[in-house]
Design a protein around this motif. Structure first.
Motif, mmCIF file in Angstrom:
data_model
loop_
_atom_site.group_PDB
_atom_site.id
_atom_site.type_symbol
_atom_site.label_atom_id
_atom_site.label_comp_id
_atom_site.label_asym_id
_atom_site.label_seq_id
_atom_site.Cartn_x
_atom_site.Cartn_y
_atom_site.Cartn_z
ATOM 1 N N SER A 162 -3.924 6.400 -2.768
ATOM 2 C CA SER A 162 -4.198 5.707 -1.649
ATOM 3 C C SER A 162 -4.043 4.665 -3.505
ATOM 4 O O SER A 162 -5.055 4.344 -4.331
ATOM 5 C CB SER A 162 -5.187 5.242 -1.367
ATOM 6 N N HIS A 167 1.137 -1.275 -0.090
ATOM 7 C CA HIS A 167 0.053 -0.331 0.073
ATOM 8 C C HIS A 167 0.796 1.571 0.036
ATOM 9 O O HIS A 167 1.898 1.755 0.820
ATOM 10 C CB HIS A 167 -0.947 0.102 1.114
ATOM 11 N N THR A 177 -11.630 -1.958 -3.796
ATOM 12 C CA THR A 177 -11.880 -1.586 -2.284
ATOM 13 C C THR A 177 -13.193 -3.162 -2.478
ATOM 14 O O THR A 177 -13.876 -3.449 -2.588
ATOM 15 C CB THR A 177 -11.879 -0.786 -2.674
ATOM 16 N N HIS A 226 -13.987 -2.369 5.318
ATOM 17 C CA HIS A 226 -13.200 -1.990 3.926
ATOM 18 C C HIS A 226 -11.990 -2.430 3.866
ATOM 19 O O HIS A 226 -11.202 -2.284 5.206
ATOM 20 C CB HIS A 226 -13.580 -1.039 3.093
ATOM 21 N N HIS A 244 -10.760 -3.268 8.463
ATOM 22 C CA HIS A 244 -10.670 -1.817 8.510
ATOM 23 C C HIS A 244 -12.214 -0.784 8.593
ATOM 24 O O HIS A 244 -12.892 -1.452 7.817
ATOM 25 C CB HIS A 244 -9.556 -0.870 8.851
ATOM 26 N N PHE A 292 -9.453 8.996 -1.979
ATOM 27 C CA PHE A 292 -10.051 8.921 -1.291
ATOM 28 C C PHE A 292 -10.169 10.116 0.290
ATOM 29 O O PHE A 292 -8.745 10.954 0.355
ATOM 30 C CB PHE A 292 -9.821 7.884 0.101
ATOM 31 N N ARG A 294 -3.022 1.373 -9.944
ATOM 32 C CA ARG A 294 -4.167 1.842 -9.082
ATOM 33 C C ARG A 294 -3.977 2.852 -8.313
ATOM 34 O O ARG A 294 -3.313 2.339 -6.959
ATOM 35 C CB ARG A 294 -4.852 0.716 -8.839
ATOM 36 N N PHE A 305 -10.445 -0.367 -11.107
ATOM 37 C CA PHE A 305 -10.696 -0.729 -10.069
ATOM 38 C C PHE A 305 -11.732 -1.759 -10.099
ATOM 39 O O PHE A 305 -12.506 -2.073 -10.780
ATOM 40 C CB PHE A 305 -11.538 -0.187 -8.833
ATOM 41 N N ASP A 363 -12.896 2.889 8.783
ATOM 42 C CA ASP A 363 -12.316 4.765 8.882
ATOM 43 C C ASP A 363 -13.024 5.922 9.737
ATOM 44 O O ASP A 363 -12.261 6.079 10.778
ATOM 45 C CB ASP A 363 -12.642 4.731 7.398
ATOM 46 N N LEU A 392 -8.032 -2.501 1.478
ATOM 47 C CA LEU A 392 -7.392 -2.684 0.222
ATOM 48 C C LEU A 392 -7.080 -3.662 -0.458
ATOM 49 O O LEU A 392 -6.712 -4.423 -0.153
ATOM 50 C CB LEU A 392 -6.238 -1.620 0.548
HETATM 51 O O1 LIG Z 1 -7.282 2.260 -1.608
HETATM 52 C C1 LIG Z 1 -8.555 1.523 -1.326
HETATM 53 O O2 LIG Z 1 -9.408 0.636 -1.880
HETATM 54 C C2 LIG Z 1 -8.504 1.009 0.474
HETATM 55 C C3 LIG Z 1 -8.224 2.715 0.876
HETATM 56 C C4 LIG Z 1 -8.435 2.436 2.341
HETATM 57 O O3 LIG Z 1 -8.703 1.714 3.051
HETATM 58 C C5 LIG Z 1 -8.829 3.972 3.241
HETATM 59 O O4 LIG Z 1 -8.992 4.762 2.683
HETATM 60 O O5 LIG Z 1 -9.304 3.870 3.916
#
Ligand SMILES: O=C(O)CCC(=O)C(=O)O
Length: 269
Positions: free
Chosen positions: A101, A57, A144, A188, A112, A203, A199, A137, A114, A190
């Motif tokens: 991201s 990531h 995601t 959700h 997790h 966000f 990719r 995506f 947010d 990554l």
């Molecule tokens: O980039 C992603 O697909 C997820 C990013 C993510 O988990 C977040 O911003 O909390």
């Protein structure tokens, strides 16, 4: 381009905890933003800067600081702010944080949420996520992962055993230029990207005014401040800074339209 139907997005967020709208941002704009994030990621690596990202990531926090021309317009993008206001009951919404991201390899992230609370009643939602897919995506490129319905569970995904085996988990497929939305409590993750293709997503996390944001956006300096709309000023926390000390202003929340134009003055209120 598709105009986001805010009512429909809010309905879908109530039902599933996430929503996707395709064809919202011009792919040429997405390309410019993704290329800028590539540059910023290389620069932050060269400077040895740390982020919370692990594994494959890559995160670039607050890219509006480096390229306000490309990123500021999405911070106060009306449909994003409207969706946040609808779900957060117009509670003087602020920008908690925003970041590029990138899923840069096969390893997926950790499931997790947010938001900062285990919320089961949608009326108590504290945070709304909006994102722009700057590249395609898909399952192969690191779309995601989401767990539809998790927004009503009142459970922190980090405490759920074998969460990856849960049957409701799905991978969001959305072409470049789509808008994604989540509630802060929606689980959700990554997705891993074994494709070798770029990719990036951009966000944005919107919160109720009393949530402590990820960064002190109001330290941005006079040059950036002079570029802000009234809504930006609210979102970046200029109208919800606690007073410095007793004896002057006593209320935290202020009318952003009445804030001074001068950066020095706005910080002296
Ligand atoms: O980039 C992603 O697909 C997820 C990013 C993510 O988990 C977040 O911003 O909390």
């Amino acid at each position: 381009m598709t105009k986001i139907d805010v009512r429909l997005v809010v309905k879908k967020l109530h039902e599933d905890g996430y929503a996707v709208v395709e064809n919202v941002v011009d792919p040429r704009v997405c390309e410019e933003m993704a290329a800028a994030l590539d540059t910023m990621a290389a620069e932050q690596k060269a400077r040895g800067e740390r982020t919370a990202a692990v594994g494959d990531h890559i995160v670039v926090y607050s890219p509006y600081l480096h390229r306000p021309d490309l990123f500021l317009p999405w911070v106060d993008f009306e449909p994003f702010v409207d969706v946040a206001n609808e779900l957060l009951q117009n509670d003087h919404v602020i920008l908690n944080g925003c970041a590029g991201s990138c899923s840069a390899g096969p390893q997926h992230g950790q499931a997790h949420r947010d938001g900062c609370l285990n919320v089961s009643d949608i009326a108590c939602t504290t945070d709304i996520l909006a994102a722009i897919t700057l590249d395609d995506f898909s399952e192969k490129t690191g779309g995601t992962h989401v767990w539809p319905g998790s927004h009503l569970s009142g459970v922190n995904p980090k405490a759920v055993p074998n969460i990856l085996e849960r049957p409701e988990r799905l991978v969001i497929s959305a072409p470049k230029g789509s808008a994604l939305f989540f509630l802060g409590q929606t689980w959700h993750m990554l997705g891993g990207n074994p494709s070798g293709k770029r990719r990036w997503g951009f966000f944005l996390q919107y919160s109720r005014w009393f949530v402590k944001p990820m960064f002190s956006h109001h330290t941005m300096g006079p040059e950036l401040y002079s570029k802000l709309s009234v809504m930006h000023k609210q979102l970046f926390g200029f109208s919800s800074r606690p007073p410095d000390r007793p004896g002057g202003r006593s209320l935290t929340v202020m009318d952003p339209a009445k804030l001074p134009d001068s950066y020095d003055e706005v910080l002296a209120i």
